[in-house]
Design an enzyme around this catalytic site. Structure first.
Site, PDB file in Angstrom:
ATOM      1  N   GLU A  24     -18.162  -0.379  22.295  1.00  0.00           N
ATOM      2  CA  GLU A  24     -19.221  -0.085  21.323  1.00  0.00           C
ATOM      3  C   GLU A  24     -19.830   1.296  21.532  1.00  0.00           C
ATOM      4  OE1 GLU A  24     -20.862  -4.499  20.092  1.00  0.00           O
ATOM      5  OE2 GLU A  24     -21.711  -3.560  21.896  1.00  0.00           O
ATOM      6  N   TYR A  51       0.818  -1.204   0.000  1.00  0.00           N
ATOM      7  CA  TYR A  51       0.000   0.000   0.000  1.00  0.00           C
ATOM      8  C   TYR A  51       0.858   1.262   0.000  1.00  0.00           C
ATOM      9  CZ  TYR A  51      -3.812  -3.145   1.353  1.00  0.00           C
ATOM     10  OH  TYR A  51      -4.751  -4.151   1.382  1.00  0.00           O
TER      11      TYR A  51
END
Length: 409
Positions: A390, A313
């Site tokens: 979360e 990348y």
């Protein structure tokens, strides 16, 4: 950022209530995240993940297309008025790990785990699509939602670019944004910087060939092991002597393999590792110099050497102006205390870099360290014990939506 940093968001601003709206979607966001977490898939073919995303978006006014070469999914939301297009991205794939978190929604596949948080990226992007669909009347233009497989080394973004994700709205997107969750940062903290944010990542493989023989008689052999060992030191020296400290690179030899038993000098030895850099100039320099160093060291020991560098990348580079805008948006949406300008890049790599090579945009990190855990001590991304809070996800949902709302006002 300039001016006071301790002022609250003013009532009536375009983003007032956006974080609360994202929190109101938390049950949906968590439900999708856990479905994807239980059924992780690796690589470019993620049919169950794609199906879960499609189901989560089914009731929204989106134009959905699926990839041909991969199980990517692209969704386009048209605003109420004409205008430019922007892109929001979430990656979908998991890692080859056996999960050991003890979660009641842990992976059901012993060979795969969402250890980098891509399950949260999927869920945040889907909920951002819902927030924006509810606000279509405020959008002058289109939003492209890029659900991407194959980020973990499979170049999934390149496949989607080749298949037209940047032009999915009928016109080239003018800016792009993505969020990556981090276990080692305070929950809800948005972090980014202008310029290089993450490094390039190339891999190298070196095969050293000598002449094998009996371990008791090295004089009749050409031992590749000392040559390979010398290459390790020479490569590290190359980095400190050929590469500027102001434009750094990291080179790590991560695998050395030779021989089969104690009394045999092997014919071959192998080295493998990774190269990270923060500019394409330094990246090119190291890729050119590495084979030269290995071949010359090998020659000194009488060995033949084949050295290959496999491109990975590119450097992930944030547009300066758009990064500043995201910092401003973060202060407005999340509060200034929840936004941090990073002093230094991370040497990890990310294939959203392919998008940012073509479209000005920004990439940001979102902290999600579990409550009561010191971020410095938390299990990191890519650990089979990593946990993500979360409760950080509404911040990511709100920031993705705010980016589009701000760009398409």
């Amino acid at each position: 950022m300039t001016g006071p940093t301790d002022l609250p968001t003013l009532p009536g601003t375009p983003f007032a209530g956006l974080l609360d709206a994202a929190r109101a979607l938390q049950d949906r966001t968590v439900a999708l995240r856990r479905v994807v977490h239980r059924g992780p898939e690796q690589g470019l073919q993620l049919p169950r993940t794609q199906a879960a995303i499609r189901e989560a978006l089914a009731d929204l006014p989106l134009e959905i297309t699926e990839g041909k070469a991969t199980t990517s999914l692209t969704a386009v939301l048209r605003g109420s008025r004409p205008g430019p297009a922007v892109l929001l991205r979430g990656d979908m794939d998991a890692l080859p790990l056996t999960e050991e978190t003890g979660l009641d929604y842990a992976s059901e596949d012993p060979e795969s785990m969402h250890a980098c948080g891509h399950d949260t990226h999927v869920a945040m992007l889907a909920s951002a699509a819902r927030l924006l669909a509810e606000r279509r009347d405020r959008l002058a233009g289109s939003v492209v939602f890029m659900f991407q497989p194959g980020e973990e080394g499979h170049h999934g973004a390149r496949f989607m670019i080749h298949e037209g994700v940047l032009d999915a709205a009928g016109t080239r997107v003018e800016r792009a944004f993505g969020v990556h969750i981090l276990a080692n940062a305070r929950s809800g903290l948005l972090q980014l910087r202008p310029g290089p944010l993450m490094a390039s990542a190339d891999s190298f493989f070196v095969r050293v060939t000598g002449k094998g023989g009996h371990g008791s008689a090295p004089q009749y052999t050409i031992d590749p092991v000392p040559a390979a060992a010398a290459m390790v030191g020479a490569l590290h020296t190359m980095i400190t002597r050929r590469v500027s400290v102001f434009d750094p690179a990291v080179l790590s030899v991560t695998r050395i393999q030779a021989g089969t038993t104690s009394n045999i000098i092997p014919e071959t030895a192998e080295l493998e590792g990774t190269i990270r850099s923060l500019s394409e100039q330094t990246r090119a320099l190291v890729r050119t110099e590495l084979p030269k160093v290995c071949e010359q060291v090998g020659a000194a020991y009488g060995c033949r050497v084949v050295a290959d560098v496999e491109p990975g990348y590119p450097v992930t580079v944030n547009d300066d102006r758009i990064a500043a805008e995201v910092l401003r948006l973060g202060a407005a949406v999340l509060g200034p205390e929840n936004v941090e300008l990073l002093a230094d890049p991370l040497m990890g790599a990310e294939d959203f870099s392919y998008v940012l090579q073509r479209v000005p945009g920004a990439y940001a990190f979102l902290g999600a360290c579990p409550p009561g855990v010191d971020p410095a001590e938390a299990a990191a991304n890519h650990s089979n014990r990593v946990l993500f809070d979360e409760d950080a996800m509404p911040s990511g949902v709100a920031m993705l939506a705010a980016f589009a709302l701000d760009a398409l006002r």
